[in-house]
Design a protein around this motif. Structure first.
Motif, PDB file in Angstrom:
ATOM      1  N   ALA A 118       0.809  -1.222   0.000  1.00  0.00           N
ATOM      2  CA  ALA A 118       0.000   0.000   0.000  1.00  0.00           C
ATOM      3  C   ALA A 118       0.844   1.275   0.000  1.00  0.00           C
ATOM      4  O   ALA A 118       0.327   2.363  -0.243  1.00  0.00           O
ATOM      5  CB  ALA A 118      -0.931   0.005   1.218  1.00  0.00           C
ATOM      6  N   ARG A 119       2.146   1.138   0.228  1.00  0.00           N
ATOM      7  CA  ARG A 119       2.966   2.341   0.435  1.00  0.00           C
ATOM      8  C   ARG A 119       3.047   3.273  -0.752  1.00  0.00           C
ATOM      9  O   ARG A 119       2.907   4.478  -0.578  1.00  0.00           O
ATOM     10  CB  ARG A 119       4.374   1.931   0.869  1.00  0.00           C
ATOM     11  CG  ARG A 119       4.286   1.400   2.256  1.00  0.00           C
ATOM     12  CD  ARG A 119       5.498   1.642   3.066  1.00  0.00           C
ATOM     13  NE  ARG A 119       5.150   1.105   4.369  1.00  0.00           N
ATOM     14  CZ  ARG A 119       5.895   0.254   5.041  1.00  0.00           C
ATOM     15  NH1 ARG A 119       7.051  -0.130   4.555  1.00  0.00           N
ATOM     16  NH2 ARG A 119       5.499  -0.171   6.201  1.00  0.00           N
ATOM     17  N   PRO A 120       3.289   2.748  -1.971  1.00  0.00           N
ATOM     18  CA  PRO A 120       3.325   3.685  -3.106  1.00  0.00           C
ATOM     19  C   PRO A 120       2.004   4.449  -3.246  1.00  0.00           C
ATOM     20  O   PRO A 120       2.009   5.645  -3.558  1.00  0.00           O
ATOM     21  CB  PRO A 120       3.573   2.761  -4.303  1.00  0.00           C
ATOM     22  CG  PRO A 120       4.245   1.559  -3.722  1.00  0.00           C
ATOM     23  CD  PRO A 120       3.638   1.380  -2.365  1.00  0.00           C
ATOM     24  N   GLU A 174       1.498   8.526  -2.846  1.00  0.00           N
ATOM     25  CA  GLU A 174       0.782   9.389  -3.790  1.00  0.00           C
ATOM     26  C   GLU A 174      -0.325  10.175  -3.081  1.00  0.00           C
ATOM     27  O   GLU A 174      -0.534  11.364  -3.364  1.00  0.00           O
ATOM     28  CB  GLU A 174       0.180   8.560  -4.932  1.00  0.00           C
ATOM     29  CG  GLU A 174      -0.679   9.428  -5.838  1.00  0.00           C
ATOM     30  CD  GLU A 174      -0.958   8.823  -7.200  1.00  0.00           C
ATOM     31  OE1 GLU A 174      -0.068   8.130  -7.722  1.00  0.00           O
ATOM     32  OE2 GLU A 174      -2.058   9.056  -7.731  1.00  0.00           O
ATOM     33  N   VAL A 175      -1.030   9.509  -2.177  1.00  0.00           N
ATOM     34  CA  VAL A 175      -2.081  10.179  -1.412  1.00  0.00           C
ATOM     35  C   VAL A 175      -1.504  11.393  -0.676  1.00  0.00           C
ATOM     36  O   VAL A 175      -2.075  12.477  -0.690  1.00  0.00           O
ATOM     37  CB  VAL A 175      -2.750   9.190  -0.429  1.00  0.00           C
ATOM     38  CG1 VAL A 175      -3.544   9.917   0.642  1.00  0.00           C
ATOM     39  CG2 VAL A 175      -3.653   8.232  -1.194  1.00  0.00           C
ATOM     40  N   TYR A 176      -0.348  11.189  -0.051  1.00  0.00           N
ATOM     41  CA  TYR A 176       0.272  12.301   0.684  1.00  0.00           C
ATOM     42  C   TYR A 176       0.500  13.503  -0.237  1.00  0.00           C
ATOM     43  O   TYR A 176       0.203  14.645   0.110  1.00  0.00           O
ATOM     44  CB  TYR A 176       1.608  11.873   1.307  1.00  0.00           C
ATOM     45  CG  TYR A 176       2.266  12.998   2.068  1.00  0.00           C
ATOM     46  CD1 TYR A 176       1.959  13.238   3.396  1.00  0.00           C
ATOM     47  CD2 TYR A 176       3.173  13.862   1.437  1.00  0.00           C
ATOM     48  CE1 TYR A 176       2.532  14.286   4.092  1.00  0.00           C
ATOM     49  CE2 TYR A 176       3.748  14.923   2.122  1.00  0.00           C
ATOM     50  CZ  TYR A 176       3.423  15.123   3.449  1.00  0.00           C
ATOM     51  OH  TYR A 176       3.992  16.174   4.129  1.00  0.00           O
ATOM     52  N   ASP A 234      -4.736  11.705   5.671  1.00  0.00           N
ATOM     53  CA  ASP A 234      -4.515  12.023   4.251  1.00  0.00           C
ATOM     54  C   ASP A 234      -5.534  11.325   3.360  1.00  0.00           C
ATOM     55  O   ASP A 234      -6.006  11.905   2.378  1.00  0.00           O
ATOM     56  CB  ASP A 234      -3.110  11.570   3.825  1.00  0.00           C
ATOM     57  CG  ASP A 234      -2.034  12.486   4.356  1.00  0.00           C
ATOM     58  OD1 ASP A 234      -2.363  13.612   4.773  1.00  0.00           O
ATOM     59  OD2 ASP A 234      -0.861  12.071   4.357  1.00  0.00           O
ATOM     60  N   LEU A 235      -5.832  10.085   3.689  1.00  0.00           N
ATOM     61  CA  LEU A 235      -6.816   9.335   2.886  1.00  0.00           C
ATOM     62  C   LEU A 235      -8.170  10.031   2.941  1.00  0.00           C
ATOM     63  O   LEU A 235      -8.849  10.187   1.919  1.00  0.00           O
ATOM     64  CB  LEU A 235      -6.908   7.886   3.387  1.00  0.00           C
ATOM     65  CG  LEU A 235      -5.731   6.982   2.975  1.00  0.00           C
ATOM     66  CD1 LEU A 235      -5.688   5.718   3.840  1.00  0.00           C
ATOM     67  CD2 LEU A 235      -5.834   6.605   1.494  1.00  0.00           C
TER      68      LEU A 235
END
Lengths: 327, 327
Positions: free
Chosen positions: A35-37, A41-43, A135-136
């Motif tokens: 989930a990190r990438p 991107e969300v950040y 962030d989400l």
């Protein structure tokens, strides 16, 4: 059930799918590497919402206040996200449901998203996961996000401060104000709230807080913003609109000012630190990968010592993991 | 007051100076870098004492049992060290004094050294510090060291297991046994104790535990040792000698056997992990050193993301810190 890739969930989230939002928060909480990438991107796309960090010692009336604030924001047409961090329940391994139950009236409102998160173990991953969740919610289009934490424990206090506006709630009586000072909670406030101000002893707490502020306890970077003390009664509804006004004023005072830039830099440093902790510790957590048997043997024979062995383990692991960055 | 170098304190400790012992434990607890070479040497010379990890949920009667065990060991002429880890008190920042108060009768005995340690923050440093304290007591000549922890929280349970013999205390009634199972406490026991066995409902708890053991919950490496269940009454004194006998039997069963070697290897791995965590995290703790302003800026502008920035920070810091090991 097939595993839905996180970038696919992210697309669904952007289309308004709250199931996808919940899944991604769970992955952030579990520290799922895949989930990190997507979270990265969300950040990069977050930062539109106003994040309110709200904290106070247990019994200060935080959750009731969150419900009142949320109801008032909903009347103004805002979508509200709530991330509530409860003390870890060692027996259930999950969050205590009290806060969630108190919010059932809001839970049926599609303009409100509530998520309880547990404070997990000792890895500091809670702060990172909570901020990823914020962030989400931001990218999912929630206008105001309330990050509610118990004002006990360093991490819990710090994460409430990793927001745009920090509200510290104190209840009258019981010497709470003194306890809160000791816990380092009061000093992070941009806005003080005295809850239960329908009670007779609330004035005393209001006066104490105001006096503390004039005594200059709060100096430093905060001087550009005069910290207000707001009395609120969740029972009569008094003060809730005043509080929202103060929050809006603080948002404006930090929008495009040095005060705001300094604050966002500090929040970024905190975020950086907590993320680095997560990345580092996950390599050294029991079960993640077996340590070198030779290292463990020389340690158990006392032919080595923990500090020397740990340095060797770190150097070895890091060389493998970060070889590209180090090259 | 001049700072006494840790190696000088170590010499005084070896000469029987308990003030020096206390100072070195404080330095281990505070993570003082200057003390590390001395603590490393202490580790290499430790290993003579028998370390008893003793844990149980709150209210199980741990501290009273520790006092009874200590009194019995003193009658046999043994010197006893006690390291008690209390849940962190967020208000005082220190250990809760309850356990210490219950032990005042022992505190005046020069053959007993008692130290309360707080569980600190979220860095996992507590486990490392507690095990350093155990080594210091070992080198100071204490024959038996009791490491008492509250059986709540992963770290607290794990540190009680980082011993030669782990004793888990359950109190009758209140569904404690079920709570303990959920907390993962019961499965670490080499010896089970049912405290307060003068009570009517103690038999039920004894039976429950024995049944659980015969049902084969406890398989795996433990099979070479039949886990006993001992009833103890701190009120009547019943069972204390029996318990000491079981502890001695477990010591013998693990002295020079594969069972013991496997256990010591596991403890060494745990120690290695906790020490690596300490060494890694102290580089990334707020205030320890300022982060790169450029990294924090690009993060607060959302031109970077926490994961990318954290990787860069780690690679940079590690390269500097571990360049010798990496060379």
């Amino acid at each position: 059930m097939t595993y839905v890739p996180s970038f696919a969930l992210l697309e669904q989230l952007r289309a308004g799918n709250t199931w996808a939002l919940g899944r991604l928060i769970s992955r952030a909480e579990a520290g799922v590497a895949e989930a990190r990438p997507a979270l990265a991107e969300v950040y990069r796309h977050a930062g539109s919402a106003h994040v309110i960090g709200l904290t106070g010692v247990p019994g200060s009336g935080k959750s009731t206040l969150v419900a009142k604030l949320t109801a008032a924001l909903r009347k103004r047409g805002e979508k509200v996200g709530i991330v509530a961090i409860d003390p870890s329940s060692p027996y259930s391994g999950g969050a205590i449901l009290g806060d969630r139950i108190r919010m059932t009236e809001l839970a049926n409102d599609s303009g409100v998203f509530i998520r309880s998160m547990a404070t997990r173990g000792a890895t500091g991953g809670m702060a990172r996961a909570a901020l990823d969740a914020v962030d989400l919610l931001d990218v999912a289009g929630y206008h105001t996000i309330i990050l509610e934490t118990v004002g006990v424990g360093q991490d819990e206090v710090e994460v409430a401060h990793a927001s745009d506006t920090t509200v510290v709630v104190s209840a009258p009586g019981l010497g709470d104000e003194i306890q809160a000072i000791k816990a380092g909670v009061l000093e992070i406030a941009d806005i003080h709230v005295v809850s239960k101000c329908d009670r007779d002893d609330a004035n005393r707490t209001l006066t104490d807080l105001k006096q503390m502020l004039t005594l200059g306890t709060m100096v430093g970077p905060k001087r550009a913003w005069a910290i207000p003390v707001v009395g609120v009664s969740s029972y009569t509804g008094e003060g809730v609109d005043d509080l929202l006004g103060r929050i809006a004023a603080h948002r404006q005072a930090t929008a495009d000012t040095e005060l705001g830039r300094e604050r966002r830099r500090r929040v970024a440093e905190f975020r950086l630190q907590k993320t680095a902790e997560t990345l580092l510790l996950e390599r050294f957590t029991t079960g993640a990968q077996p340590f070198s048997p030779a290292l463990a043997d020389s340690l158990s024979n006392r032919a080595s010592d923990p500090y020397a062995a740990a340095r060797e383990l770190i150097a070895r692991t890091i060389r493998k993991e970060y070889s590209n960055d180090l090259a």
